[in-house]
Design an enzyme around this catalytic site. Structure first.
Site, mmCIF file in Angstrom:
data_model
loop_
_atom_site.group_PDB
_atom_site.id
_atom_site.type_symbol
_atom_site.label_atom_id
_atom_site.label_comp_id
_atom_site.label_asym_id
_atom_site.label_seq_id
_atom_site.Cartn_x
_atom_site.Cartn_y
_atom_site.Cartn_z
ATOM 1 C CB ALA A 75 -0.763 -0.090 1.123
ATOM 2 N NE ARG A 116 -3.707 -4.585 -6.091
ATOM 3 C CZ ARG A 116 -2.599 -4.713 -5.284
ATOM 4 N NH1 ARG A 116 -1.594 -4.701 -5.562
ATOM 5 N NH2 ARG A 116 -3.711 -6.354 -4.808
ATOM 6 C CG ASP A 264 -3.170 -3.500 1.340
ATOM 7 O OD1 ASP A 264 -2.904 -3.986 1.856
ATOM 8 O OD2 ASP A 264 -2.587 -2.930 0.600
ATOM 9 C CE LYS A 275 -1.923 -9.652 -0.540
ATOM 10 N NZ LYS A 275 -2.661 -9.622 -1.989
#
Lengths: 373, 373
Positions: A75, A116, A264, A275
């Site tokens: 991130a 993302r 993140d 994750k």
């Protein structure tokens, strides 16, 4: 949006084995070369641990692809890359007016935001670039671009300082002789340098604490096996690689004193996207009465989201699971569910380690106190 | 022990895609061809799902290798293969006395016992073959061998009936519309036919219940992705493949109403050794208030072991993790911990489904009642 063909080119290939030592890795994760007409150079993380390849990135489309394909990942590193990506996006906007340049900025922000969807740092960095440009439309494009490159470089330099601060602070939590379980990659490769969760371990090592790290391989893309194992070996930190599914067993054997991961995106109540597999680790740690820590810069917090169920979860291609190793490992036609992230509820997190101090307990009030303003 | 070179040979290669239908798979997992001088033919499970290859096995060393290399796998199938393996081992003992034949039997038993230390069914089958030969030393070798082949064939036929019974009984637990999470492979490939946990799902399908199965891919060797996905597709059962680390997320989303696995060895108190990752699933199911069932024949119970900590856990090579499918995915020199199994404490198991009824609650008394004698 000028979608040029992918112009990444290989700059350097070398054996990734380096002598054990204090360097996290032999070259910078990311670096900008040159002035406003310069380019970004970064380690292609999909090639590790077998090859250390640096890519040059000279246009925004290449950068978008590099983020999407996880060549740049983590991130904080995504945030830095996106800031420089804006600079790349504006290179084609030198001829027009300041207003046209800001229009191009908006296009670049919107484009990179699609790369993302889960990483808060991506949106944080894009937002910061936008705010830095506000009111500059009277300036010539070259001056706007100069200012924005400076902001990208500030973001980059600040990340280094932030990671170092997280590491120093978090090292307090690591006792001599501790076994630490970590997941995915939260090291120098995921940031400018040092990392978030791994920075804590590097700092503990600097303090001459003996630690042993269990690394979950982190299916499907094996960031733990490929990247974290490589960073820890490079630093001479004792580590053991396990399948993600073996984490509970290692905990049961009494070999883990704390679990430490990155993040993140963190919602206002402390629910944390990280994750896939992190939520399971938090539950397993809880079942074994092992503390579960998250290390993350404040740029990971998204206080606009009240709770974790509002965090968008990126879905990744089925082939990451069915052709994980370049070989077909599942029958053709099988349905696959491949969320890149999961959300760990705040109540399973013992503390969040930020550059501004610990968030403990992990709740709305404490987060507001540390991360607000 | 006559360690001949590996004499397995490929018999049949065909595309593994078969029309959806009731057949679990188009050829038998294992079959003995011929009389006492015959040989074993089995599906090479390491080649699925890409190729359906049958191997001929004509000597005990080849069989030992096939079990070690997981070409034949699944606790019940290992038991059947080992019984036939004894028959192969005795083929070189035709010339001597009955006593010499029994001596050779003992050598064969000791040898096969070293192939995979965790599967109870292996030791159960070897023990049954030994008991069948007791007192036969006055007979000519050919008669002893004939009797032992019959016992191996009985074991084989009984397994089929047992798997069918487990499936019929267990299907009661599956409600129409249920989401079921399973791990590793417990289907026809792991047994003579039908399977253990998968037999329950096949029976539910026979009862026209709609079910949806989530398959954990089962690192490191991906038996879930390669074998279970293939068996469920062949049967036309709706299924979704996930990374093992995504199981908690799927549970949190409310998509799983029960977890159903097999077992490799069950101690007298109900502690259950099964594929690495099973213990984690049991904890995660508990955290989400989802029932956790084990399906296993009585041959899986080892009542000589008071509790799970006495079960030997097979350690497998590091390369299964670091070179998963022919490609290096971790840095050279990294330490690896690769236990093939873990032990789930009895108190996390809602019930064990056996051919003789449910064991519920899972405790010493109930096990003694169902599995004793």
């Amino acid at each position: 949006m000028n979608r040029t063909s992918d112009s990444k080119s290989k700059l350097v290939t070398q054996r990734p084995d380096t002598p054990s030592g204090r360097a996290v890795h032999p070259v910078a994760t990311l670096r900008w070369e040159g002035g406003i007409d310069g380019h970004l150079v970064f380690i292609d993380q999909t090639r590790l641990p077998n090859e250390l390849v640096q890519l040059e990135c000279r246009d925004i489309t290449s950068l978008w692809n590099a983020i999407k394909e996880l060549r740049v990942r983590g991130a904080p590193a995504i945030g830095i890359a996106a800031a420089y990506g804006i600079c790349l996006g504006l290179q084609s906007a030198s001829g027009g007016s300041g207003a046209a340049c800001l229009h191009r900025l908006q296009e670049s922000v919107d484009y990179l935001a699609t790369s993302r969807p889960t990483a808060a740092n991506l949106f944080w960095a894009l937002d910061r670039m936008q705010r830095a440009a506000a009111g500059l439309e009277q300036l010539p494009p070259v001056a706007i671009r100069q200012r924005l490159l400076e902001v990208a470089q500030e973001i980059h330099a600040e990340d280094r300082a932030i990671c170092h601060a997280i590491g120093r602070l978090g090292a307090e939590l690591i006792e001599d002789g501790a076994g630490v379980l970590t997941h995915c990659n939260t090291g120098g490769l995921a940031t400018s340098e040092y990392g978030t969760a791994l920075s804590v371990l590097f700092s503990a090592q600097d303090d001459h604490k003996n630690i042993h790290v269990f690394i979950g391989e982190t299916r499907p893309l094996l960031q733990g096996a490929r990247l974290t194992a490589w960073e820890l070996l490079n630093r001479g930190i004792s580590a053991t690689l396990i399948c993600d599914s073996a984490a509970a067993q290692v905990m049961k054997e009494g070999r883990v004193q704390l679990v430490l991961t990155g993040a993140d995106r963190i919602a206002a109540n402390g629910d944390t996207a990280n994750k896939i597999g992190t939520y399971a680790l938090a539950l397993l740690a809880h079942a074994h009465a092992i503390p579960f820590y998250v290390a993350a810069p404040l740029s990971t917090f998204d206080l606009s989201l009240p709770a974790g169920d509002a965090i968008p979860i990126e879905q990744r291609p089925a082939e990451e699971i069915t052709r994980g190793f370049g070989q077909q490992t599942a029958p053709t036609g099988v349905d696959v569910y491949n969320p890149a992230f999961d959300v760990t509820p705040a109540q399973l997190i013992t503390a969040i380690i930020t550059e501004r101090g610990f968030i403990r307990p992990v709740d709305r009030e404490t987060i507001q106190k540390v991360a607000g303003s």
